[in-house]
Design a protein around this motif. Structure first.
Motif, short mmCIF file in Angstrom:
data_model
loop_
_atom_site.label_atom_id
_atom_site.label_comp_id
_atom_site.label_asym_id
_atom_site.label_seq_id
_atom_site.Cartn_x
_atom_site.Cartn_y
_atom_site.Cartn_z
N ASP A 377 11.11 7.61 5.89
CA ASP A 377 10.75 6.89 7.13
C ASP A 377 9.65 7.63 7.90
OD1 ASP A 377 12.37 4.70 6.83
OD2 ASP A 377 14.07 5.60 7.90
N GLU A 378 9.66 8.95 7.82
CA GLU A 378 8.59 9.71 8.49
C GLU A 378 7.27 9.58 7.73
OE1 GLU A 378 11.88 13.08 9.62
OE2 GLU A 378 10.07 13.71 8.54
N ILE A 379 7.39 9.62 6.42
CA ILE A 379 6.17 9.57 5.59
C ILE A 379 5.52 8.19 5.64
CG2 ILE A 379 5.32 9.70 3.20
CD1 ILE A 379 7.69 11.61 2.64
N ALA A 380 6.35 7.15 5.58
CA ALA A 380 5.82 5.78 5.50
C ALA A 380 6.58 4.90 6.49
CB ALA A 380 5.98 5.26 4.07
N PRO A 381 6.29 5.08 7.79
CA PRO A 381 7.05 4.30 8.78
C PRO A 381 6.86 2.80 8.61
CG PRO A 381 5.43 5.78 9.83
CD PRO A 381 5.26 5.93 8.36
N GLU A 382 7.92 2.08 8.90
CA GLU A 382 7.86 0.62 8.82
C GLU A 382 6.77 0.10 9.75
OE1 GLU A 382 11.27 -2.38 7.55
OE2 GLU A 382 11.81 -0.56 8.58
N GLY A 383 6.02 -0.90 9.29
CA GLY A 383 4.96 -1.47 10.13
C GLY A 383 3.65 -0.73 9.98
N GLY A 384 3.64 0.43 9.33
CA GLY A 384 2.39 1.17 9.13
C GLY A 384 1.71 0.77 7.84
N SER A 385 0.68 1.51 7.47
CA SER A 385 0.02 1.25 6.20
C SER A 385 -0.69 2.52 5.77
CB SER A 385 -0.99 0.10 6.35
OG SER A 385 -2.00 0.51 7.23
N GLY A 386 -1.21 2.54 4.57
CA GLY A 386 -1.92 3.71 4.08
C GLY A 386 -1.43 4.12 2.72
N THR A 387 -1.58 5.42 2.44
CA THR A 387 -1.24 5.92 1.10
C THR A 387 -0.25 7.07 1.22
OG1 THR A 387 -3.44 5.34 0.33
CG2 THR A 387 -2.24 6.92 -1.01
N VAL A 388 0.77 7.04 0.39
CA VAL A 388 1.73 8.14 0.36
C VAL A 388 1.16 9.22 -0.56
CG1 VAL A 388 4.08 8.82 -0.24
CG2 VAL A 388 3.66 6.58 0.79
N ALA A 389 1.04 10.45 -0.04
CA ALA A 389 0.42 11.53 -0.82
C ALA A 389 1.32 11.95 -1.98
CB ALA A 389 0.14 12.72 0.09
N GLY A 390 0.69 12.39 -3.05
CA GLY A 390 1.42 12.85 -4.22
C GLY A 390 2.40 13.97 -3.89
N ARG A 391 2.00 14.86 -2.97
CA ARG A 391 2.91 15.99 -2.66
C ARG A 391 4.18 15.48 -1.96
NH1 ARG A 391 -1.15 16.50 0.88
NH2 ARG A 391 -0.52 16.08 3.02
N ASP A 392 4.05 14.38 -1.21
CA ASP A 392 5.26 13.81 -0.58
C ASP A 392 6.17 13.16 -1.62
OD1 ASP A 392 4.76 14.58 2.06
OD2 ASP A 392 3.38 12.90 2.36
N VAL A 393 5.53 12.49 -2.57
CA VAL A 393 6.32 11.89 -3.66
C VAL A 393 7.07 13.01 -4.39
CG1 VAL A 393 6.23 10.52 -5.79
CG2 VAL A 393 4.61 10.05 -3.94
N PHE A 394 6.35 14.12 -4.60
CA PHE A 394 6.97 15.24 -5.29
C PHE A 394 8.13 15.82 -4.47
CE2 PHE A 394 7.44 19.77 -6.14
CZ PHE A 394 7.80 19.69 -7.48
N ARG A 395 7.94 15.97 -3.16
CA ARG A 395 9.00 16.54 -2.33
C ARG A 395 10.26 15.65 -2.32
NH1 ARG A 395 5.20 18.82 1.59
NH2 ARG A 395 4.60 20.32 0.03
N LEU A 396 10.01 14.37 -2.25
CA LEU A 396 11.16 13.44 -2.29
C LEU A 396 11.92 13.57 -3.61
CD1 LEU A 396 9.62 10.29 -0.60
CD2 LEU A 396 11.73 11.42 0.11
N TYR A 397 11.17 13.86 -4.66
CA TYR A 397 11.78 14.02 -5.98
C TYR A 397 12.52 15.35 -6.07
CZ TYR A 397 11.80 15.22 -10.97
OH TYR A 397 12.16 15.63 -12.23
#
Ligand code: SER
Length: 431
Positions: A377-397
């Motif tokens: 929710d912090e990385i990709a808040p509802e109603g927002g737009s843009g690109t999720v960074a690879g390092r965030d995808v990695f951290r979530l993993y």
């Protein structure tokens, strides 16, 4: 007609036509590194088609357990959203190993659908490969299909192959007219047929493959020892046609399982709602989980096990979206075993093992899912737009156990893109 009856009437019909009725093979293909999971009825007969094995019969029929959740045929992304996609499904099929060819394959299919199952002829349309004059002619001659109801399509629709290599050939599909009353049964041109098909106006129900070639890794086609037949009809689709419902998820194959999920979760099931999607994902993924565990696939971080882990975690996320914070999938899996155990006794035999492992994997992910969802929710808040960074995808993993394809799916639902490269870089750095 309940699905159990449809399955047995299909097999009985082909037994009467001299076919050996064989059990489904495992979802894990025997000695076949080209394939992640059994994805069609012909897989257990691959070596027979290639002339490398003699099964002792030249005609067979099966109801085959299939998973399409990776590789060439992958339905994972569409599950729950469409009326027709499943990770796990049953494929009804008849096979000829150098015995009958196009003529009898067409005759059997037509007779079974129109006489045994009583589907009105005026609701059926067929397609053939654009080069296949013979099949086109046979449909007119044997089934009396009018020429304007036979369409010729290209390789994408009417040439079937199991994987990048292996047995393959041109195919002919039978479609059921689902257009609204009034339009139904009226003639259409090819372009309109294809467009209506995309929108669900025509439903492909049966694929007859005229197995003729073996494709090698360079793409060369070598003729098989003998022309053969491989057909496949999804039981879930056929059940929707015979039960007169507009979605596979409204057939009796799913209604009991969804009802069990609703009872556990307590949120009402409305077909056209986000909750509806979540319930259908739960039901579909519970089927895949039960059958994959029964066939010896274990959740892990690679290969087949990783596909199962991703399926399981997607299901847990949907239970979470429905408000659940405790093991839920395991209870849906229980209802799958109750519903399908008679047709597939391996589920009953491994009930305790399936339950224990589903629960353990669910508990493992439940321990981190909450933190991961908040982080997301912090990385990709509802109603927002843009690109999720690879390092965030990695951290979530890495920290929360979110498989990257799950993050990508969640990002997509909120209208975000996902950076392609970054995850792999981070993963490489962490190794
Ligand atoms: N192998 C073909 C298919 O999967 C027909 O069974 O569609």
């Amino acid at each position: 007609m309940r699905a159990d009856e449809i399955r047995s009437r299909f097999l009985d019909y082909f037994a009467r036509q001299g076919h050996a009725v064989r059990p489904s093979s495992s979802l894990v293909p025997a000695d076949d590194p080209t394939l992640l999971f059994t994805n069609a009825g012909m897989v257990q007969f691959k070596k027979v088609f290639l002339g490398m094995e003699d099964p002792g019969f030249r005609r067979a029929a099966t109801s085959q357990k299939c998973v399409r959740a990776g590789g060439k045929h992958n339905h994972l992304e569409q599950v729950g959203v469409t009326a027709r996609h499943h990770t796990f499904f049953e494929m009804l099929g008849n096979f000829s190993f150098g015995d009958y060819f196009k003529r009898d394959a067409i005759r059997f299919a037509w007779e079974l659908l129109t006489e045994e199952f009583g589907i009105p002829r005026e609701r059926l349309w067929v397609t053939v490969h654009y080069t296949d004059d013979e099949a086109d002619q046979l449909w007119r001659e044997i089934a009396g299909v009018k020429p304007e109801r036979i369409f010729r399509l290209g390789d994408k629709d009417n040439f079937w192959q199991m994987a990048d290599t292996g047995p393959c050939g041109p195919c002919s599909e039978i479609h059921f007219d689902l257009r609204p009353e009034g339009r139904r049964g009226t003639e259409v041109g090819q372009e309109e047929f294809e467009e209506a098909g995309e929108r669900g106006g025509f439903l492909e129900i049966w694929n007859l493959v005229f197995m003729q070639y073996d494709r090698d890794a360079d793409g060369n086609l070598t003729p098989l020892p003998a022309p053969s037949i491989d057909t496949g009809m999804g039981l879930e689709r056929l059940a929707s046609v015979l039960q007169g419902v507009p979605s596979n998820y409204l057939t009796d194959l799913f209604t009991d399982i969804i009802a069990a999920a609703v009872e556990t979760v307590g949120v009402p099931y409305e077909y056209d709602s986000p909750q509806g999607v979540s319930y259908r994902v739960l039901a579909d993924h519970a089927r895949a989980t039960a059958f994959l565990l029964a066939d010896g696939v274990f959740p892990s971080n690679e290969g087949r096990g990783y596909v199962l882990r991703r399926i399981l975690r997607r299901a847990v996320r949907h239970a979470y979206l429905l408000g659940r914070r405790e093991p839920t999938l395991v209870l849906v899996v229980e209802s799958v075993i109750d519903r399908m155990g008679t047709a597939y006794p391996e589920l009953l035999g491994r009930r305790e093992y399936i339950d224990r492992n589903t629960r353990a994997e669910e508990e493992r992910f439940l321990a981190t899912v909450d933190g991961g969802m908040r982080r997301f929710d912090e990385i990709a808040p509802e109603g927002g737009s843009g690109t999720v960074a690879g390092r965030d995808v990695f951290r979530l993993y890495d920290t929360f156990g979110f498989p990257p394809d799950l993050t990508e799916l969640m990002a997509g639902e909120r209208g975000y893109a996902v950076e392609g490269e970054g995850f792999e870089t981070e993963l490489g750095g962490a190794r």
